[in-house]
Design a protein around this motif. Structure first.
Motif, mmCIF file in Angstrom:
data_model
loop_
_atom_site.group_PDB
_atom_site.id
_atom_site.type_symbol
_atom_site.label_atom_id
_atom_site.label_comp_id
_atom_site.label_asym_id
_atom_site.label_seq_id
_atom_site.Cartn_x
_atom_site.Cartn_y
_atom_site.Cartn_z
ATOM 1 N N GLY A 55 9.172 2.526 8.475
ATOM 2 C CA GLY A 55 9.944 1.187 8.820
ATOM 3 C C GLY A 55 9.162 0.110 7.829
ATOM 4 O O GLY A 55 8.302 0.309 7.372
ATOM 5 N N PRO A 56 9.569 -1.303 7.934
ATOM 6 C CA PRO A 56 9.202 -2.449 7.216
ATOM 7 C C PRO A 56 7.602 -2.681 7.591
ATOM 8 O O PRO A 56 6.936 -3.110 6.645
ATOM 9 C CB PRO A 56 10.363 -3.260 7.457
ATOM 10 C CG PRO A 56 10.775 -2.935 8.782
ATOM 11 C CD PRO A 56 11.033 -1.542 8.684
ATOM 12 N N ARG A 57 7.340 -2.548 8.770
ATOM 13 C CA ARG A 57 6.017 -2.698 8.983
ATOM 14 C C ARG A 57 4.886 -1.962 8.282
ATOM 15 O O ARG A 57 3.956 -2.256 7.837
ATOM 16 C CB ARG A 57 5.610 -2.497 10.481
ATOM 17 C CG ARG A 57 6.275 -3.501 11.340
ATOM 18 C CD ARG A 57 5.567 -5.012 11.551
ATOM 19 N NE ARG A 57 3.977 -4.701 11.616
ATOM 20 C CZ ARG A 57 3.589 -4.819 12.704
ATOM 21 N NH1 ARG A 57 4.387 -4.795 14.025
ATOM 22 N NH2 ARG A 57 2.178 -4.924 12.793
ATOM 23 N N VAL A 58 5.439 -0.807 8.008
ATOM 24 C CA VAL A 58 4.624 0.116 6.964
ATOM 25 C C VAL A 58 5.031 -0.191 5.641
ATOM 26 O O VAL A 58 3.987 -0.396 4.673
ATOM 27 C CB VAL A 58 4.767 1.399 7.197
ATOM 28 C CG1 VAL A 58 4.094 2.492 6.292
ATOM 29 C CG2 VAL A 58 4.203 1.921 8.738
ATOM 30 N N LEU A 59 6.176 -0.107 5.188
ATOM 31 C CA LEU A 59 6.423 -0.454 3.881
ATOM 32 C C LEU A 59 6.170 -1.612 3.139
ATOM 33 O O LEU A 59 5.863 -1.778 2.070
ATOM 34 C CB LEU A 59 8.116 -0.079 3.517
ATOM 35 C CG LEU A 59 8.604 1.289 3.638
ATOM 36 C CD1 LEU A 59 10.001 1.124 3.630
ATOM 37 C CD2 LEU A 59 7.962 2.146 2.509
ATOM 38 N N ASP A 60 5.864 -2.758 4.013
ATOM 39 C CA ASP A 60 5.750 -4.051 3.412
ATOM 40 C C ASP A 60 4.384 -4.594 3.940
ATOM 41 O O ASP A 60 3.825 -5.768 3.799
ATOM 42 C CB ASP A 60 6.641 -5.220 4.232
ATOM 43 C CG ASP A 60 8.197 -4.719 3.843
ATOM 44 O OD1 ASP A 60 8.237 -4.205 2.644
ATOM 45 O OD2 ASP A 60 9.181 -5.153 4.682
ATOM 46 N N ALA A 68 0.832 -1.272 0.117
ATOM 47 C CA ALA A 68 -0.022 -0.176 0.036
ATOM 48 C C ALA A 68 1.037 0.954 -0.046
ATOM 49 O O ALA A 68 0.827 2.130 -0.749
ATOM 50 C CB ALA A 68 -0.971 -0.045 1.219
ATOM 51 N N ALA A 69 1.805 1.253 1.037
ATOM 52 C CA ALA A 69 2.614 2.681 0.962
ATOM 53 C C ALA A 69 3.546 2.793 -0.153
ATOM 54 O O ALA A 69 3.706 3.705 -0.604
ATOM 55 C CB ALA A 69 3.677 2.353 2.063
ATOM 56 N N ALA A 70 3.798 1.718 -0.878
ATOM 57 C CA ALA A 70 4.642 1.718 -2.188
ATOM 58 C C ALA A 70 3.831 2.125 -3.321
ATOM 59 O O ALA A 70 4.630 2.908 -4.028
ATOM 60 C CB ALA A 70 5.130 0.222 -2.365
ATOM 61 N N ALA A 71 2.780 1.984 -3.247
ATOM 62 C CA ALA A 71 2.079 2.502 -4.313
ATOM 63 C C ALA A 71 1.779 3.829 -4.445
ATOM 64 O O ALA A 71 1.658 4.718 -5.144
ATOM 65 C CB ALA A 71 0.559 1.588 -4.502
ATOM 66 N N VAL A 72 1.547 4.398 -3.019
ATOM 67 C CA VAL A 72 1.252 5.635 -3.082
ATOM 68 C C VAL A 72 2.675 6.581 -3.145
ATOM 69 O O VAL A 72 2.570 7.537 -3.810
ATOM 70 C CB VAL A 72 0.651 6.012 -1.479
ATOM 71 C CG1 VAL A 72 0.657 7.684 -1.152
ATOM 72 C CG2 VAL A 72 -0.489 5.492 -1.278
ATOM 73 N N LEU A 73 3.829 5.971 -2.777
ATOM 74 C CA LEU A 73 4.945 6.614 -3.033
ATOM 75 C C LEU A 73 4.988 6.613 -4.558
ATOM 76 O O LEU A 73 5.464 7.565 -4.917
ATOM 77 C CB LEU A 73 6.260 6.081 -2.358
ATOM 78 C CG LEU A 73 6.121 6.305 -0.677
ATOM 79 C CD1 LEU A 73 7.200 5.071 -0.149
ATOM 80 C CD2 LEU A 73 6.821 7.607 -0.392
ATOM 81 N N ARG A 74 4.864 5.681 -5.251
ATOM 82 C CA ARG A 74 5.211 5.583 -6.573
ATOM 83 C C ARG A 74 4.370 6.507 -7.396
ATOM 84 O O ARG A 74 4.569 7.444 -8.222
ATOM 85 C CB ARG A 74 4.902 4.041 -7.112
ATOM 86 C CG ARG A 74 4.995 4.172 -8.809
ATOM 87 C CD ARG A 74 4.767 2.604 -9.172
ATOM 88 N NE ARG A 74 3.371 1.978 -8.587
ATOM 89 C CZ ARG A 74 2.345 2.372 -9.024
ATOM 90 N NH1 ARG A 74 2.147 3.261 -10.230
ATOM 91 N NH2 ARG A 74 1.216 1.708 -8.954
#
Length: 212
Positions: free
Chosen positions: A199-204, A82-88
Protein backbone atom coordinates in the motif's frame (compact mmCIF):
# COMPACT_ATOMS: atom_id res chain seq x y z
CA UNK A 1 40.00 6.93 -3.81
CA UNK A 2 42.21 4.40 -5.61
CA UNK A 3 42.74 1.03 -3.98
CA UNK A 4 46.31 0.61 -2.71
CA UNK A 5 48.45 -2.45 -3.36
CA UNK A 6 48.10 -3.66 0.24
CA UNK A 7 44.31 -3.39 0.15
CA UNK A 8 44.14 -5.13 -3.22
CA UNK A 9 46.26 -8.03 -2.01
CA UNK A 10 44.12 -8.39 1.11
CA UNK A 11 40.95 -8.40 -0.99
CA UNK A 12 42.42 -10.97 -3.36
CA UNK A 13 43.52 -13.20 -0.47
CA UNK A 14 40.10 -12.97 1.13
CA UNK A 15 38.43 -13.88 -2.14
CA UNK A 16 40.82 -16.80 -2.74
CA UNK A 17 40.10 -18.24 0.70
CA UNK A 18 36.33 -17.85 0.32
CA UNK A 19 36.33 -19.36 -3.18
CA UNK A 20 38.39 -22.34 -2.05
CA UNK A 21 36.10 -22.86 0.94
CA UNK A 22 32.92 -22.77 -1.11
CA UNK A 23 34.32 -25.26 -3.63
CA UNK A 24 35.09 -27.68 -0.81
CA UNK A 25 31.78 -27.10 0.96
CA UNK A 26 29.75 -27.72 -2.21
CA UNK A 27 31.74 -30.84 -3.07
CA UNK A 28 31.75 -32.46 0.38
CA UNK A 29 29.29 -30.62 2.61
CA UNK A 30 29.83 -27.73 5.00
CA UNK A 31 30.21 -29.82 8.16
CA UNK A 32 32.63 -32.30 6.55
CA UNK A 33 35.30 -29.70 5.70
CA UNK A 34 37.77 -28.36 8.25
CA UNK A 35 39.39 -24.94 8.35
CA UNK A 36 42.75 -26.66 7.92
CA UNK A 37 41.53 -28.13 4.63
CA UNK A 38 40.31 -24.72 3.51
CA UNK A 39 43.70 -23.22 4.34
CA UNK A 40 45.50 -25.90 2.38
CA UNK A 41 43.24 -25.45 -0.65
CA UNK A 42 43.80 -21.68 -0.57
CA UNK A 43 47.55 -22.07 0.02
CA UNK A 44 47.51 -20.07 3.25
CA UNK A 45 47.94 -20.86 6.93
CA UNK A 46 45.08 -21.66 9.29
CA UNK A 47 45.89 -18.44 11.16
CA UNK A 48 45.52 -16.47 7.93
CA UNK A 49 42.05 -17.94 7.40
CA UNK A 50 41.03 -16.83 10.89
CA UNK A 51 42.57 -13.40 10.32
CA UNK A 52 40.05 -12.88 7.52
CA UNK A 53 37.12 -14.95 8.80
CA UNK A 54 36.35 -15.18 12.51
CA UNK A 55 33.99 -18.15 12.12
CA UNK A 56 33.58 -20.94 9.60
CA UNK A 57 30.10 -19.67 8.70
CA UNK A 58 31.65 -16.32 7.67
CA UNK A 59 33.24 -18.08 4.70
CA UNK A 60 29.77 -18.57 3.22
CA UNK A 61 27.62 -15.87 4.83
CA UNK A 62 29.66 -12.88 6.04
CA UNK A 63 28.03 -10.97 8.94
CA UNK A 64 28.12 -7.69 6.99
CA UNK A 65 25.28 -9.01 4.83
CA UNK A 66 23.00 -8.04 7.70
CA UNK A 67 23.37 -4.37 6.73
CA UNK A 68 22.31 -4.96 3.11
CA UNK A 69 18.82 -3.43 3.27
CA UNK A 70 19.88 -0.47 5.38
CA UNK A 71 22.77 0.20 2.99
CA UNK A 72 20.43 0.15 -0.02
CA UNK A 73 17.97 2.52 1.62
CA UNK A 74 20.70 4.84 2.91
CA UNK A 75 21.97 5.25 -0.66
CA UNK A 76 18.57 5.92 -2.24
CA UNK A 77 18.06 8.77 -4.67
CA UNK A 78 16.28 12.06 -3.86
CA UNK A 79 12.54 11.58 -4.28
CA UNK A 80 12.84 7.83 -3.74
CA UNK A 81 11.22 6.03 -0.83
CA UNK A 82 12.77 3.23 1.20
CA UNK A 83 10.64 0.49 -0.40
CA UNK A 84 11.12 1.92 -3.90
CA UNK A 85 14.89 1.86 -3.45
CA UNK A 86 14.88 -1.81 -2.48
CA UNK A 87 12.54 -2.74 -5.32
CA UNK A 88 14.74 -0.88 -7.79
CA UNK A 89 17.92 -2.55 -6.53
CA UNK A 90 16.38 -6.01 -6.66
CA UNK A 91 15.21 -5.44 -10.22
CA UNK A 92 18.69 -4.25 -11.19
CA UNK A 93 20.28 -7.32 -9.61
CA UNK A 94 17.84 -9.63 -11.34
CA UNK A 95 18.44 -8.05 -14.75
CA UNK A 96 22.21 -8.36 -14.45
CA UNK A 97 21.94 -11.92 -13.07
CA UNK A 98 23.70 -10.90 -9.89
CA UNK A 99 25.29 -13.81 -7.96
CA UNK A 100 23.99 -12.19 -4.76
CA UNK A 101 20.55 -13.48 -5.75
CA UNK A 102 21.80 -16.88 -6.84
CA UNK A 103 21.26 -16.23 -10.55
CA UNK A 104 24.28 -18.23 -11.68
CA UNK A 105 24.53 -21.71 -13.22
CA UNK A 106 26.34 -23.15 -10.18
CA UNK A 107 23.89 -21.92 -7.55
CA UNK A 108 21.97 -25.20 -7.25
CA UNK A 109 24.88 -26.96 -5.56
CA UNK A 110 25.56 -24.00 -3.32
CA UNK A 111 21.90 -23.79 -2.29
CA UNK A 112 21.76 -27.52 -1.51
CA UNK A 113 24.92 -27.22 0.59
CA UNK A 114 23.43 -24.41 2.66
CA UNK A 115 20.14 -26.22 3.21
CA UNK A 116 22.01 -29.24 4.53
CA UNK A 117 23.97 -27.23 7.14
CA UNK A 118 21.99 -26.28 10.29
CA UNK A 119 24.53 -23.66 11.34
CA UNK A 120 24.24 -21.91 7.98
CA UNK A 121 20.44 -21.92 8.18
CA UNK A 122 20.75 -20.38 11.65
CA UNK A 123 23.12 -17.75 10.25
CA UNK A 124 20.58 -16.92 7.53
CA UNK A 125 17.98 -16.35 10.22
CA UNK A 126 20.37 -14.12 12.17
CA UNK A 127 21.15 -12.06 9.05
CA UNK A 128 17.44 -11.59 8.32
CA UNK A 129 16.81 -10.38 11.88
CA UNK A 130 19.70 -7.95 11.68
CA UNK A 131 18.57 -6.67 8.27
CA UNK A 132 15.19 -5.74 9.70
CA UNK A 133 16.64 -4.27 12.90
CA UNK A 134 19.22 -2.13 11.08
CA UNK A 135 16.62 -0.90 8.60
CA UNK A 136 14.19 -0.10 11.41
CA UNK A 137 16.84 1.99 13.17
CA UNK A 138 17.70 3.85 9.96
CA UNK A 139 14.07 4.62 9.14
CA UNK A 140 13.36 5.80 12.66
CA UNK A 141 16.39 8.09 12.58
CA UNK A 142 15.62 9.56 9.16
CA UNK A 143 11.93 10.14 9.85
CA UNK A 144 12.40 11.36 13.42
CA UNK A 145 10.07 8.67 14.73
CA UNK A 146 9.85 8.32 18.48
CA UNK A 147 10.90 5.17 20.34
CA UNK A 148 7.28 4.07 20.73
CA UNK A 149 6.35 4.64 17.08
CA UNK A 150 5.76 1.20 15.49
CA UNK A 151 5.73 2.42 11.89
CA UNK A 152 9.49 2.22 11.11
CA UNK A 153 9.56 -1.38 12.30
CA UNK A 154 6.40 -2.27 10.41
CA UNK A 155 7.74 -0.78 7.17
CA UNK A 156 11.10 -2.48 7.69
CA UNK A 157 9.25 -5.74 8.24
CA UNK A 158 7.41 -5.38 4.93
CA UNK A 159 10.64 -4.58 3.08
CA UNK A 160 12.40 -7.48 4.78
CA UNK A 161 9.55 -9.76 3.76
CA UNK A 162 9.75 -8.81 0.09
CA UNK A 163 13.52 -9.34 0.11
CA UNK A 164 13.15 -12.74 1.77
CA UNK A 165 10.38 -13.69 -0.69
CA UNK A 166 12.69 -13.04 -3.62
CA UNK A 167 15.39 -15.25 -2.10
CA UNK A 168 12.85 -17.96 -1.29
CA UNK A 169 11.54 -17.94 -4.85
CA UNK A 170 15.07 -18.21 -6.20
CA UNK A 171 15.76 -21.22 -4.01
CA UNK A 172 12.50 -22.94 -4.93
CA UNK A 173 13.04 -22.50 -8.65
CA UNK A 174 16.70 -23.50 -8.40
CA UNK A 175 15.68 -26.74 -6.69
CA UNK A 176 13.30 -27.31 -9.60
CA UNK A 177 16.33 -27.11 -11.94
CA UNK A 178 15.18 -23.95 -13.72
CA UNK A 179 17.93 -22.06 -15.54
CA UNK A 180 18.95 -18.57 -14.35
CA UNK A 181 17.13 -16.81 -17.19
CA UNK A 182 13.84 -18.52 -16.33
CA UNK A 183 14.33 -17.74 -12.64
CA UNK A 184 15.09 -14.10 -13.44
CA UNK A 185 11.92 -13.73 -15.48
CA UNK A 186 9.85 -15.17 -12.65
CA UNK A 187 11.50 -12.86 -10.13
CA UNK A 188 10.70 -9.76 -12.16
CA UNK A 189 7.06 -10.84 -12.30
CA UNK A 190 7.14 -11.48 -8.54
CA UNK A 191 8.53 -8.01 -7.85
CA UNK A 192 5.77 -6.43 -9.95
CA UNK A 193 3.18 -8.41 -7.99
CA UNK A 194 4.68 -7.46 -4.64
CA UNK A 195 4.77 -3.78 -5.57
CA UNK A 196 1.10 -4.00 -6.50
CA UNK A 197 0.28 -5.47 -3.09
CA UNK A 198 2.16 -2.93 -1.00
CA UNK A 199 0.00 0.00 0.00
CA UNK A 200 0.94 3.69 -0.23
CA UNK A 201 1.83 3.80 3.48
CA UNK A 202 4.76 1.51 2.68
CA UNK A 203 5.60 2.59 -0.87
CA UNK A 204 5.60 6.30 0.04
CA UNK A 205 7.29 6.01 3.43
CA UNK A 206 10.61 7.78 4.06
CA UNK A 207 10.91 9.53 0.69
CA UNK A 208 14.31 11.17 0.52
CA UNK A 209 14.12 14.92 0.23
CA UNK A 210 16.00 16.77 -2.49
CA UNK A 211 18.36 18.32 0.04
CA UNK A 212 19.73 15.06 1.41
Amino acid sequence: MAEGLRERKKRETRRRIADAAVRLFVARGFDAVTIAEVAEAADVSVNTVYNYFEAKEDLVLPPHQGSRLADIVAAREPGESAAAAVLRRLREEVRRRDPALGLTPGFAGFHAMMRAAPTLLARLDDIAVRMEADLTALLADETGAGPDDPVPGLVAGQIGWLHARVLMETGKRTEAAQDPDAVAGALLELLDAVEGLLGPRVLDYAVRSAGR
